[in-house]
Design a protein around this motif. Sequence first.
Motif, mmCIF file in Angstrom:
data_model
loop_
_atom_site.group_PDB
_atom_site.id
_atom_site.type_symbol
_atom_site.label_atom_id
_atom_site.label_comp_id
_atom_site.label_asym_id
_atom_site.label_seq_id
_atom_site.Cartn_x
_atom_site.Cartn_y
_atom_site.Cartn_z
ATOM 1 N N ILE A 432 0.833 -1.229 0.000
ATOM 2 C CA ILE A 432 0.000 0.000 0.000
ATOM 3 C C ILE A 432 0.857 1.265 0.000
ATOM 4 N N TRP A 433 2.130 1.158 -0.194
ATOM 5 C CA TRP A 433 2.974 2.371 -0.188
ATOM 6 C C TRP A 433 2.444 3.424 -1.166
ATOM 7 N N SER A 434 2.010 2.972 -2.308
ATOM 8 C CA SER A 434 1.554 3.927 -3.341
ATOM 9 C C SER A 434 0.232 4.597 -2.955
ATOM 10 N N GLN A 435 -0.480 4.017 -1.971
ATOM 11 C CA GLN A 435 -1.773 4.564 -1.567
ATOM 12 C C GLN A 435 -1.687 5.513 -0.366
ATOM 13 N N LEU A 436 -0.500 5.582 0.235
ATOM 14 C CA LEU A 436 -0.399 6.310 1.502
ATOM 15 C C LEU A 436 -0.795 7.776 1.391
ATOM 16 N N ASP A 437 -0.370 8.446 0.305
ATOM 17 C CA ASP A 437 -0.720 9.868 0.174
ATOM 18 C C ASP A 437 -2.235 10.061 0.152
ATOM 19 N N LYS A 438 -2.924 9.178 -0.575
ATOM 20 C CA LYS A 438 -4.380 9.274 -0.637
ATOM 21 C C LYS A 438 -5.009 8.930 0.704
ATOM 22 N N LEU A 439 -4.450 7.924 1.371
ATOM 23 C CA LEU A 439 -4.989 7.521 2.667
ATOM 24 C C LEU A 439 -4.803 8.605 3.723
ATOM 25 N N LEU A 440 -3.826 9.485 3.495
ATOM 26 C CA LEU A 440 -3.528 10.547 4.460
ATOM 27 C C LEU A 440 -4.042 11.918 4.026
ATOM 28 N N ASP A 441 -4.879 11.959 2.999
ATOM 29 C CA ASP A 441 -5.460 13.230 2.551
ATOM 30 C C ASP A 441 -6.442 13.718 3.615
#
Length: 481
Positions: A432-441
């Motif tokens: 999920i590294w690539s999803q972290l920015d979205k998960l932290l929006d």
Amino acid sequence: MSNDTYATPLSSRYASKEMSQIFSLRNRFSTWRKLWYNLAIAEKSLGLSVVTDEAIEQMSKHLEITDEEIEAAKKEEAIVRHDVMAHVHVFGETCPAAAGIIHLGATSCYVTDNADLIFLRDAYDVLIPKLVNVINRLAKFALEYKDLPVLGWTHFQPAQLTTVGKRATLWLQELLWDLRNMQRARDDIGLRGVKGTTGTQASFLSLFHGDHDKVEALDEKVVELLGFEYAYPCTGQTYSRKIDIDALHPLSSLGASCHKMATDIRLLANLKEMEEPFEKSQIGSSAMAYKRNPMRCERVCSLSRHLGSLYQDAFQTASVQWFERTLDDSAIRRISIPEAFLTADILLSTLLNITSGLVVYPKVIERRIKAELPFMATENIIMAMVEQGASRQECHEEIRVLSHQASAVVKQEGGDNDLIERIKSTDYFKPIWSQLDKLLDPSTFVGRAPQQTEKFVNVTVANALEPYRSLINEEHVQLAV
């Protein structure tokens, strides 16, 4: 005003001229004259020939009392020890044709109590437009910042995100209730009318030779002449002091709303997320030149406490009135009623100033969110890992260990929250590294705050303000020193 005698700061320092004028001596005594004048008109219209056209004409020319007449009444009162009779005497000297019919059939409370009720109504007519404009300005602020995420606080501990605008709706909703309560109280105010010495109208019944219809018509005529909808049907010598409770309770409740809002802004000022207006030449501290003290909000909190306590004066006074009247209500009402309205006036003027220039610091807000959001995002991260096929229990343990390590860095070392960096360097979370920015929006953590704010302002607030549209303005309110 002499610098050698005490003057209440409410009138000498803070309150508006219009509110101070309502409770001034000149307005009080001029209102007494208007009450005598209208009583004479009503009595003459119902056939009392002793009231002449000349008497009414003379009275009409001297309804506004002069400084000289006020001083003359003071001297007279020192002799007769009765304020109303002193003014009857002075008014009679000014209007000799009316000297014999001024106050005809009336008791002192005809002028004192009816005047007080007029002042209550007029004072609310000063307060309500100010509250309307506070609400309008705060509503604009809420819409402007409806989308800006901010860390929420419960127990003054970090909680789920909200938005700056949504937080403002919490203040707005309470002020809308205050507007409702104040308008109800204002519209419910009647007159004491002409009821005589113990409320039986015996003196007026005698004047009209036992004609009950004319006595009732006199009461109705005076109410109409003074611009009120009705008179209280039953009184003793005074109107029930319970009316004062009804009048002051909405102001006390307003004080609670003001205190809560001002306290929130003071706390946010400490967090450097929001500030009240701060003038270019304003000095925060005589010693610490860097300080930007929230003095406006501190003033609001200080005076709100005073306003809340004044309601108790009305409550206690109403509860101890004996039978048709006692005089232990007089002195306290001279203090508590004007002070309540003067204090409410100051609070609303100050809030007008504050809501016209609230300052928000998005970068500070963003930094605080970044410090706390990683912990709040752990459940989202777990769910994303489960979608990638991971075991929830295993993922929970992995992130629990990393969270405690990050927490130790924050609390024990004074460092930044590095939970996300730890997740990015742990291969277990690679899916999920690539999803972290979205998960932290942050915008994904505020729920329906923007939509709630927009609907509340555009529907609830707009509907509440619709009857007051003509009162809304953009005038700058200069804060008193």
